[in-house]
Design an enzyme around this catalytic site. Structure first.
Site, PDB file in Angstrom:
ATOM      1  N   HIS A   1       0.820  -9.259   4.489  1.00 31.42           N
ATOM      2  CA  HIS A   1       1.493 -10.446   3.940  1.00 31.42           C
ATOM      3  C   HIS A   1       2.984 -10.209   3.720  1.00 31.42           C
ATOM      4  O   HIS A   1       3.455  -9.067   3.677  1.00 31.42           O
ATOM      5  CB  HIS A   1       0.840 -10.838   2.607  1.00 31.42           C
ATOM      6  CG  HIS A   1       0.989  -9.764   1.562  1.00 31.42           C
ATOM      7  ND1 HIS A   1       2.148  -9.584   0.842  1.00 31.42           N
ATOM      8  CD2 HIS A   1       0.138  -8.810   1.146  1.00 31.42           C
ATOM      9  CE1 HIS A   1       2.007  -8.562   0.018  1.00 31.42           C
ATOM     10  NE2 HIS A   1       0.784  -8.067   0.186  1.00 31.42           N
TER      11      HIS A   1
ATOM     12  N   GLU B   1      -7.050  -7.053  -1.156  1.00 32.42           N
ATOM     13  CA  GLU B   1      -6.389  -5.776  -1.424  1.00 32.42           C
ATOM     14  C   GLU B   1      -7.288  -4.899  -2.299  1.00 32.42           C
ATOM     15  O   GLU B   1      -8.189  -5.390  -2.983  1.00 32.42           O
ATOM     16  CB  GLU B   1      -5.041  -6.032  -2.119  1.00 32.42           C
ATOM     17  CG  GLU B   1      -4.249  -4.784  -2.499  1.00 32.42           C
ATOM     18  CD  GLU B   1      -3.897  -3.874  -1.333  1.00 32.42           C
ATOM     19  OE1 GLU B   1      -4.833  -3.313  -0.712  1.00 32.42           O
ATOM     20  OE2 GLU B   1      -2.695  -3.687  -1.055  1.00 32.42           O
TER      21      GLU B   1
END
Length: 198
Positions: A8, A85
């Site tokens: 990202h 994550e």
């Protein structure tokens, strides 16, 4: 089958050096610009054609994926929780200096509620296996996170690829029989070109 693995874009916590983990921190303006630069690169590169985008459920990955999908005119699929994550427990929201002050340089060896490397690798590999089985004839862009991607590359290639995964980096893997062949690793050329333009 090709899979384009993307970290990202930049967030305020990235810029401040804070560990994010599963805290839902949005992109900042620079992160949105980075996503647009990668989208432009993907539009211009003729050797790859992408069919859809899938992301983790965290907003920084979803917004990155949304910007890219819209620019390429391809669908953005529902998020997959296996792309989240790594959870960093008590360390989330802290800088390296704050972590080391509290717990020492080897803080990651302590039990602070963080997810184990083996568990991250297991869910990342399960995602890749499922993707290959469900979409063998597609080329897929996947937007995830630095910690997860680093563990995926360790799981697939041991310690052959170990540099820090950059924000908005692009890695391309190709499925060949049982193996994933590395075509491109941790490339941020699109961001370097943007710096030269300034």
């Amino acid at each position: 089958m090709l899979v384009g693995l993307i970290r990202h874009g930049l967030t305020d916590w990235n810029a401040a050096g804070k560990i994010q983990g599963q805290s839902d921190i949005p992109l900042n303006e620079e992160g949105r610009k980075q996503a647009k630069r990668l989208a432009r690169r993907l539009q211009e590169e003729k050797e790859y054609r992408w069919d859809f985008v899938i992301t983790s459920g965290l907003s920084r990955a979803q917004e990155t994926g949304s910007i890219i999908a819209e620019a390429l005119g391809i669908p953005l699929y529902d998020p997959d929780s296996r792309l989240m994550e790594r959870a960093f427990g008590q360390a989330e929201g802290m800088t390296a200096e704050e972590r080391e002050t509290l717990w020492g340089k080897n803080w990651d060896d302590l039990e602070l509620g963080q997810e184990k490397d083996a568990d991250i690798r297991k869910r990342a590999l399960a995602f890749m296996k499922d993707l290959a089985e469900r979409y063998p004839d597609n080329n897929v862009l996947v937007v995830s996170h630095g910690g997860l991607l680093a563990q995926l590359y360790i799981a697939l290639y041991q310690n052959k690829y170990s540099e820090r995964i950059g924000n908005l980096s692009l890695t391309i893997l190709e499925k060949n029989d049982e193996d994933w062949q590395m075509r491109l690793y941790n490339c941020t050329r699109h961001l370097e070109e943007a710096i030269e333009e300034r």
